[in-house]
Structures are given as C-alpha cells and as structure tokens.
Design an enzyme around this catalytic site. Structure first.
Site, PDB file in Angstrom:
ATOM      1  N   HIS A 193       1.071   6.011  -9.210  1.00  0.00           N
ATOM      2  CA  HIS A 193       1.524   4.616  -9.117  1.00  0.00           C
ATOM      3  C   HIS A 193       0.452   3.733  -9.742  1.00  0.00           C
ATOM      4  CE1 HIS A 193       2.672   0.720  -7.744  1.00  0.00           C
ATOM      5  NE2 HIS A 193       1.697   0.638  -6.858  1.00  0.00           N
TER       6      HIS A 193
ATOM      7  N   SER B 283      -2.228   3.341   1.151  1.00  0.00           N
ATOM      8  CA  SER B 283      -1.233   2.581   1.924  1.00  0.00           C
ATOM      9  C   SER B 283       0.187   2.857   1.418  1.00  0.00           C
ATOM     10  CB  SER B 283      -1.547   1.084   1.818  1.00  0.00           C
ATOM     11  OG  SER B 283      -1.524   0.699   0.459  1.00  0.00           O
ATOM     12  N   GLU B 284       0.292   3.439   0.219  1.00  0.00           N
ATOM     13  CA  GLU B 284       1.620   3.711  -0.368  1.00  0.00           C
ATOM     14  C   GLU B 284       2.019   5.185  -0.216  1.00  0.00           C
ATOM     15  OE1 GLU B 284       3.397   1.371  -1.082  1.00  0.00           O
ATOM     16  OE2 GLU B 284       2.475  -0.158  -2.321  1.00  0.00           O
TER      17      GLU B 284
ATOM     18  N   GLY C  20      -7.746   1.265  -0.778  1.00  0.00           N
ATOM     19  CA  GLY C  20      -8.756   0.213  -0.874  1.00  0.00           C
ATOM     20  C   GLY C  20     -10.025   0.552  -1.623  1.00  0.00           C
TER      21      GLY C  20
ATOM     22  N   HIS D  58      -0.189  -0.341 -12.108  1.00  0.00           N
ATOM     23  CA  HIS D  58       0.333  -1.663 -12.445  1.00  0.00           C
ATOM     24  C   HIS D  58       0.025  -1.962 -13.916  1.00  0.00           C
ATOM     25  CE1 HIS D  58      -0.713  -2.701  -7.935  1.00  0.00           C
ATOM     26  NE2 HIS D  58       0.324  -1.895  -8.040  1.00  0.00           N
TER      27      HIS D  58
ATOM     28  N   HIS E 216       6.130  -5.699  -8.994  1.00  0.00           N
ATOM     29  CA  HIS E 216       5.039  -4.897  -8.430  1.00  0.00           C
ATOM     30  C   HIS E 216       4.352  -4.017  -9.474  1.00  0.00           C
ATOM     31  CE1 HIS E 216       3.759  -2.013  -4.925  1.00  0.00           C
ATOM     32  NE2 HIS E 216       2.831  -2.120  -5.839  1.00  0.00           N
TER      33      HIS E 216
ATOM     34  N   ASN F 210      -2.477   4.367  -7.031  1.00  0.00           N
ATOM     35  CA  ASN F 210      -2.722   5.552  -6.217  1.00  0.00           C
ATOM     36  C   ASN F 210      -2.147   6.795  -6.886  1.00  0.00           C
ATOM     37  OD1 ASN F 210       0.067   4.776  -5.131  1.00  0.00           O
ATOM     38  ND2 ASN F 210      -1.275   3.253  -4.162  1.00  0.00           N
TER      39      ASN F 210
HETATM   40  P1  13P Z   1      -3.930   1.738  -2.035  1.00  0.00           P
HETATM   41  O1  13P Z   1      -5.361   1.442  -2.429  1.00  0.00           O
HETATM   42  O2  13P Z   1      -3.714   1.607  -0.527  1.00  0.00           O
HETATM   43  O3  13P Z   1      -3.457   3.038  -2.559  1.00  0.00           O
HETATM   44  O4  13P Z   1      -2.996   0.579  -2.629  1.00  0.00           O
HETATM   45  C1  13P Z   1      -3.100   0.180  -3.958  1.00  0.00           C
HETATM   46  C2  13P Z   1      -1.820  -0.373  -4.482  1.00  0.00           C
HETATM   47  O5  13P Z   1      -1.688  -0.479  -5.664  1.00  0.00           O
HETATM   48  C3  13P Z   1      -0.735  -0.764  -3.560  1.00  0.00           C
HETATM   49  O6  13P Z   1       0.445  -1.000  -4.266  1.00  0.00           O
END
Ligand code: 13P
Length: 266
Positions: free
Chosen positions: A97, A77-78, A46, A99, A160, A30
């Site tokens: 953010h 969501s974050e 999402g 990964h 994470h 995000n």
């Molecule tokens: P969102 O799509 O809600 O931003 O979440 C993605 C995510 O990587 C949660 O850690």
C-alpha cells in the site's frame, strides 16, 4: 528456502524503494508478505518505510493479531486491509500500500484509470478502478476493496492512495510502479491535449498476448464478457464486467460521463 530474516530484509529494501521513489511521504505506506497460511510479516505502524531494519518487521496471524513484534513496534494500522486481500486471494503472497502522487491524484479526483494508452499498462493492469473511500485502519477499506479483488491486481483507494498485490513481494511492488507510471503518463498526455488511445483491436491483441503468456494474477480481461465473446477489451466494454460479479462498470461509465461533460464545456 528463503529464511524469515531474509524476507524481512527484502521488505526493508522494498520500503526503501517506495520511499526513495516518492511513492510515500513521511511514515505512510505499508508492506506485508505471507510466509505460511497463518503467518505474515508486515511493516510496523508509524515509522518511515524508507529507513527500516529487519528488527522493525512484525509477525501477525491471519486475523492480523501479533505473533511477534519487538518492543516499540506494532503492526501496520492497515493490517486488516492486507488480511482481507490474503483471505480473498489465496494466490497472493504479498501486499503493498502506498500513496504515489499521480495515482493518488486520480484517486482524489475520482477518475479511474480506464484509458488504454500503452501496451505495458494494458497487459499488466488492464483498467484500474477506484474503491470507495473508507476511514483508514477500520473495516471500511477492506469492505470497499473486496469486490475488486477477484478482477484486479491493483486498486485505487478514493481520496487515499493505491493498493497492489501479487504472488511475490517484488511483483506486488512492480504492480505499484506500473500503476504509478500509467497514472503519470495519462496525466501528462492530458496536459498535451489528451491521449491518443489504443484502438479496440490493438487492446484485444494485447489481451491475447497476456492470455498466451499465461500471466499470473487477475486481470479484467479474464472476466470481461467481451473477452469471453472473443472481443477481448475490458476498456470501454460498456458494462459487461458488471455481470462478472461487481459493479465495476459504474466506474467506467462515470469516467466516460465526466469526460463527455468536460468536452461539452470546452
Ligand atoms: P501505517 O504506518 O500504520 O502502516 O500507516 C501508514 C498509512 O499509509 C496508512 O494509510
């Protein structure tokens, strides 16, 4: 002044870069941008961040509550994690953010990035700690991250991923790229028998360059007591960051302990 629509397009472009570089899978990751003290643009939850158009982008207030979102879209969501960064770091205008695989592998293995191995990573990031694990979307991640915010511009999130933030969207994204590149090089150097680290003196000179250039943002070198003593090396500073406000040193110590145990086992 850059229009809101233009900023939304820039968020979509950075989403593409993150996705195309494999820094996120599927709908992960995000991005947010501060546009005024109480208005922030953020990616929706999402969706794949590699295929967004400006209509996807939501607007929230400083509490993370929706100001505007098109039908079918809700803020990330974050968003609480992003809002904590803005609250604690008034100099920050964008949060990313992701990964990325090497950085996230270190976050999963519980190994912070503390070895000084290349000039750019030392100057841009210093060492990168791991914030303790928290359940995504809850206050646990913002709470875990908070104590690092005054000392670092990038943090690994245990089991994470990674979080970076800066004065602009591009700079926040670049911090994420630098973090991932640092983690990748460290991983590969370990495959080749272990990195030859920069010496304390070499690190000190790099920190001096950072200070001379007056680079923006926070850096462990600026708070490290070694630095204040004129011995500017946060890397392996032996815990003096602790007295600067957090217990950052425990990450460093546990990494060193782990390495010693590894060596003894060989
Ligand atoms: P969102 O799509 O809600 O931003 O979440 C993605 C995510 O990587 C949660 O850690």
């Amino acid at each position: 002044m850059v229009s809101e629509y233009e900023i939304k397009k820039q968020i979509c472009d950075i989403g593409k870069r993150i996705y195309n570089r494999g820094m996120v899978a599927a709908n992960d990751g995000n991005i947010s941008v501060k546009i005024s003290d109480n208005e922030f643009l953020c990616t929706p939850t999402g969706v794949s961040k590699g295929f967004m158009t400006p209509e996807y982008i939501c607007k929230v207030d400083a509490e993370g509550k929706v100001i505007q979102a098109n039908p079918g879209f809700k803020p990330s969501s974050e968003i609480k994690m992003h809002m904590r960064v803005y609250k604690k770091r008034p100099d920050v205008n964008s949060v990313v953010h992701a990964h990325p695989s090497y950085a996230t592998a270190f976050a999963i293995a519980g190994i912070p990035l503390t070895q000084p191995i290349m000039p750019e990573a030392v100057i841009a990031l210093g060492c990168v700690p791991i914030a303790p694990y928290g359940t995504p979307s809850t206050e646990e991640i913002p709470d875990a991250v908070e104590k690092y915010l005054q000392h670092f511009d990038a943090v690994l999130l245990e089991n994470h991923g990674a979080l970076s933030y800066s004065d602009s969207l591009l700079n926040a994204y670049h911090k994420m790229e630098s973090l991932e590149f640092y983690a990748e090089l460290l991983y590969k150097a370990n495959q080749l028998g272990g990195p030859k680290e920069l010496s304390k003196n070499q690190v000190e000179r790099l920190y001096e360059i950072r200070r001379q250039f007056g680079l923006k943002g926070k850096h462990p070198a600026d708070v490290c007591l070694n630095a204040k003593d004129g011995k500017a090396s946060c890397h392996g500073c032996g815990g003096s960051c602790k007295s600067a406000g957090g217990d950052i040193s425990s990450d460093v110590i546990s990494a060193i302990t782990r390495k010693v145990i590894e060596q003894l086992g060989k």
